[in-house]
Scaffold this motif. Structure first.
Motif, mmCIF file in Angstrom:
data_model
loop_
_atom_site.group_PDB
_atom_site.id
_atom_site.type_symbol
_atom_site.label_atom_id
_atom_site.label_comp_id
_atom_site.label_asym_id
_atom_site.label_seq_id
_atom_site.Cartn_x
_atom_site.Cartn_y
_atom_site.Cartn_z
ATOM 1 N N PRO A 67 -39.202 8.091 -30.913
ATOM 2 C CA PRO A 67 -40.641 7.745 -32.316
ATOM 3 C C PRO A 67 -41.597 7.187 -31.602
ATOM 4 O O PRO A 67 -41.604 6.072 -30.913
ATOM 5 N N LYS A 68 -43.162 7.530 -32.086
ATOM 6 C CA LYS A 68 -44.151 6.288 -31.665
ATOM 7 C C LYS A 68 -44.736 6.556 -30.352
ATOM 8 O O LYS A 68 -44.781 5.408 -30.161
ATOM 9 N N LEU A 69 -44.286 7.416 -29.738
ATOM 10 C CA LEU A 69 -44.045 7.852 -28.320
ATOM 11 C C LEU A 69 -45.933 7.789 -28.020
ATOM 12 O O LEU A 69 -46.802 8.118 -29.008
ATOM 13 N N GLN A 70 -46.242 6.771 -26.425
ATOM 14 C CA GLN A 70 -47.508 6.657 -25.890
ATOM 15 C C GLN A 70 -47.108 7.774 -24.914
ATOM 16 O O GLN A 70 -46.123 6.860 -23.823
ATOM 17 N N TYR A 80 -44.752 5.732 -20.009
ATOM 18 C CA TYR A 80 -44.308 6.252 -21.119
ATOM 19 C C TYR A 80 -43.927 4.457 -21.803
ATOM 20 O O TYR A 80 -43.596 4.315 -21.377
ATOM 21 N N GLY A 81 -44.935 4.949 -23.039
ATOM 22 C CA GLY A 81 -44.671 3.848 -24.029
ATOM 23 C C GLY A 81 -44.165 3.986 -25.391
ATOM 24 O O GLY A 81 -44.608 5.353 -26.055
ATOM 25 N N VAL A 82 -43.758 2.559 -26.370
ATOM 26 C CA VAL A 82 -43.431 2.996 -27.822
ATOM 27 C C VAL A 82 -45.235 1.649 -28.577
ATOM 28 O O VAL A 82 -45.278 1.226 -27.486
ATOM 29 N N GLU A 83 -45.681 2.592 -28.851
ATOM 30 C CA GLU A 83 -47.200 1.941 -29.487
ATOM 31 C C GLU A 83 -46.727 0.905 -30.190
ATOM 32 O O GLU A 83 -45.501 -0.083 -31.003
ATOM 33 N N GLY A 84 -47.142 -0.459 -29.620
ATOM 34 C CA GLY A 84 -47.335 -1.534 -30.284
ATOM 35 C C GLY A 84 -46.183 -2.180 -29.124
ATOM 36 O O GLY A 84 -46.428 -3.841 -29.149
ATOM 37 N N GLN A 85 -45.323 -1.574 -28.457
ATOM 38 C CA GLN A 85 -44.457 -2.493 -27.503
ATOM 39 C C GLN A 85 -44.505 -1.732 -25.984
ATOM 40 O O GLN A 85 -44.049 -3.119 -25.284
ATOM 41 N N GLY A 86 -45.847 -1.576 -25.143
ATOM 42 C CA GLY A 86 -45.902 -1.473 -24.233
ATOM 43 C C GLY A 86 -45.218 -0.185 -23.220
ATOM 44 O O GLY A 86 -44.475 0.665 -24.320
ATOM 45 N N TRP A 87 -45.174 -0.143 -22.051
ATOM 46 C CA TRP A 87 -44.894 0.498 -21.333
ATOM 47 C C TRP A 87 -42.784 0.426 -21.476
ATOM 48 O O TRP A 87 -43.164 -0.228 -20.186
ATOM 49 N N PHE A 88 -41.808 1.915 -21.213
ATOM 50 C CA PHE A 88 -40.835 1.578 -20.956
ATOM 51 C C PHE A 88 -40.740 1.883 -19.505
ATOM 52 O O PHE A 88 -39.297 1.380 -19.013
ATOM 53 N N LEU A 89 -41.378 2.903 -18.857
ATOM 54 C CA LEU A 89 -41.105 3.929 -18.183
ATOM 55 C C LEU A 89 -41.986 4.262 -16.895
ATOM 56 O O LEU A 89 -42.971 4.352 -17.655
ATOM 57 N N GLN A 136 -26.215 10.563 -20.600
ATOM 58 C CA GLN A 136 -26.809 8.820 -19.505
ATOM 59 C C GLN A 136 -27.910 8.496 -20.085
ATOM 60 O O GLN A 136 -28.723 7.838 -20.107
ATOM 61 N N LEU A 137 -28.562 10.333 -19.475
ATOM 62 C CA LEU A 137 -30.358 9.540 -19.139
ATOM 63 C C LEU A 137 -30.868 9.172 -20.667
ATOM 64 O O LEU A 137 -31.467 8.647 -20.830
ATOM 65 N N VAL A 138 -30.495 9.810 -21.506
ATOM 66 C CA VAL A 138 -30.514 10.234 -22.802
ATOM 67 C C VAL A 138 -30.578 8.638 -23.335
ATOM 68 O O VAL A 138 -31.216 7.954 -24.156
ATOM 69 N N SER A 139 -29.390 8.330 -22.931
ATOM 70 C CA SER A 139 -29.179 6.939 -23.776
ATOM 71 C C SER A 139 -29.845 6.277 -22.592
ATOM 72 O O SER A 139 -30.424 5.074 -23.297
ATOM 73 N N TRP A 140 -30.256 5.879 -21.642
ATOM 74 C CA TRP A 140 -31.233 5.013 -20.869
ATOM 75 C C TRP A 140 -32.301 4.822 -21.767
ATOM 76 O O TRP A 140 -33.603 4.100 -22.025
ATOM 77 N N ILE A 141 -33.321 6.214 -22.173
ATOM 78 C CA ILE A 141 -33.780 6.551 -22.908
ATOM 79 C C ILE A 141 -34.505 5.823 -24.305
ATOM 80 O O ILE A 141 -34.722 4.867 -24.048
ATOM 81 N N LYS A 142 -32.841 5.864 -24.939
ATOM 82 C CA LYS A 142 -33.403 5.283 -26.183
ATOM 83 C C LYS A 142 -33.467 3.649 -26.612
ATOM 84 O O LYS A 142 -33.830 2.526 -26.566
ATOM 85 N N GLN A 143 -32.516 3.409 -25.388
ATOM 86 C CA GLN A 143 -32.286 1.954 -24.523
ATOM 87 C C GLN A 143 -33.380 1.025 -24.003
ATOM 88 O O GLN A 143 -34.255 0.467 -24.644
ATOM 89 N N ALA A 144 -33.928 1.580 -23.298
ATOM 90 C CA ALA A 144 -35.993 1.301 -22.780
ATOM 91 C C ALA A 144 -37.046 1.394 -24.023
ATOM 92 O O ALA A 144 -37.472 -0.112 -23.979
ATOM 93 N N ALA A 145 -36.548 2.294 -24.797
ATOM 94 C CA ALA A 145 -37.457 2.447 -25.684
ATOM 95 C C ALA A 145 -37.937 1.054 -26.732
ATOM 96 O O ALA A 145 -38.216 1.208 -27.340
#
Length: 354
Positions: A67-70, A80-89, A136-145
């Protein structure tokens, strides 16, 4: 584990077109930097061959689970990042794989398989067979975000004595000097200098002043010391690239073993260069009037007073650039052709590479 070649099932935006997109080293699309979905879709649309399906599927999974993807394209890579949190990948195309860089990969469980010299980052390389384990990829995406991301907008930027995410692509790209670059980077980071990206190369700076950079050519890779002419060359390692190079000097390498064996000496040259910069020492450069002017260019300025006026209105650096370029041709016809082709640039007040 089942592989998922995958596709997002979405049509690219109207801006997502492969028309006129240049592919850089390894087939990575050259896309102008920009924020939002459009430049990312343009990048994905230009990914060559089987890599496009991977880009589409990854983009769809991130959109689905974050959610709140940038999104943005920076340094020819989707971020790819989250609004207010910065880039995660970020992602990047290489010859044999698509690489995901997890900026906080060390905090993911289990660890993504690819190590990085950045103490926080990890890599995941996806090859032609597709995504090996989508769950596993989805799990990493959720954790990283969910983790604090890396921000390109923080005033201080990356840690001054640590790896700079802007430079990661240089050390990750495939090529004959990849391992040599990595070894040189380790030595450079030990020096405590800030790692920056300048002229497409890792450059190490002290209070925003360039001290040395890492670069490579077909026959060798090298450390280029910007004030190398002032270094004490006790080990006879420094090379002047051409007779016209006044300040910079290289130490050249052709193998990993050579760098390993010379590591203590390399460190000493780095520390010497840092000390010169701290002391504010400057290389005494030749004045423009001391550079040779070709007879052909002198004749052209005599015939065109406006050319002479425009040339002398240029900065000294631009003047030297033209003098070296015109005079560097061996034949008179070539010198004349170079001058003719650049008259308009000089009249417009532009330098050789402006």
């Amino acid at each position: 584990m089942a592989r998922t070649p995958g596709t997002s099932g979405r049509s690219p935006s109207k801006k997502a077109t492969t028309k006129s997109v240049k592919l850089l080293s390894g087939g990575n699309p050259q896309i102008p930097k920009g924020d939002g979905n459009a430049p990312v879709q343009a990048y994905i649309a230009a990914m060559p061959g089987w890599k496009r399906a991977i880009g589409e599927r990854l983009d769809a999974l991130i959109e689905q689970h974050v959610p709140k993807l940038q999104k943005a394209v920076k340094w020819n890579s989707p971020f790819y990042g989250v609004e207010g949190q910065g880039w995660f990948l970020s992602t990047h195309v290489f010859t044999h794989f698509v690489r995901i860089t997890w900026f906080q990969g060390r905090s993911l469980k289990p660890l993504p398989p690819g190590p990085s010299k950045d103490p926080n980052a990890r890599y995941l390389d996806i090859r032609e067979g597709g995504i090996e384990d989508e769950k596993q990829l989805v799990s990493w995406i959720k954790q990283a975000a969910a983790l604090p991301g890396w921000s390109t907008h923080t005033p201080s930027g990356p840690p001054r004595s640590g790896p700079n995410p802007k430079v990661e692509w240089f050390f990750a790209k495939e090529g004959p000097w990849q391992e040599c670059y990595t070894q040189l980077r380790e030595l450079a980071l030990e020096s405590g200098l800030a790692e920056e990206l300048k002229w497409g190369h890792p450059c190490y700076t002290l209070k925003e002043k360039n001290v040395f950079l890492i670069h490579g050519f077909k026959a060798y890779c090298a450390l280029l010391f910007h004030k190398g002419a002032l270094l004490k060359d006790d080990h006879k390692l420094l090379v002047q690239q051409t007779a016209n190079v006044q300040s910079a000097r290289q130490i050249r390498f052709t193998s990993e073993r050579q760098i390993k064996d010379l590591a203590p000496v390399i460190r000493s040259y780095m520390q010497q260069a840092i000390a010169l910069e701290q002391a504010g020492d400057q290389v005494l450069l030749k004045k423009t009037a001391e550079f040779d002017m070709s007879a052909e260019f002198a004749k052209a300025m005599k015939q065109m007073p406006e050319l002479k006026k425009a040339f002398h209105a240029l900065t000294p650096g631009r003047q030297r650039g033209y003098l070296l370029f015109f005079g560097g041709a061996k034949q008179s016809k070539t010198r004349e052709a170079r001058i003719e082709n650049h008259v308009d640039r000089i009249l417009a007040g532009k330098g050789l590479n402006d």
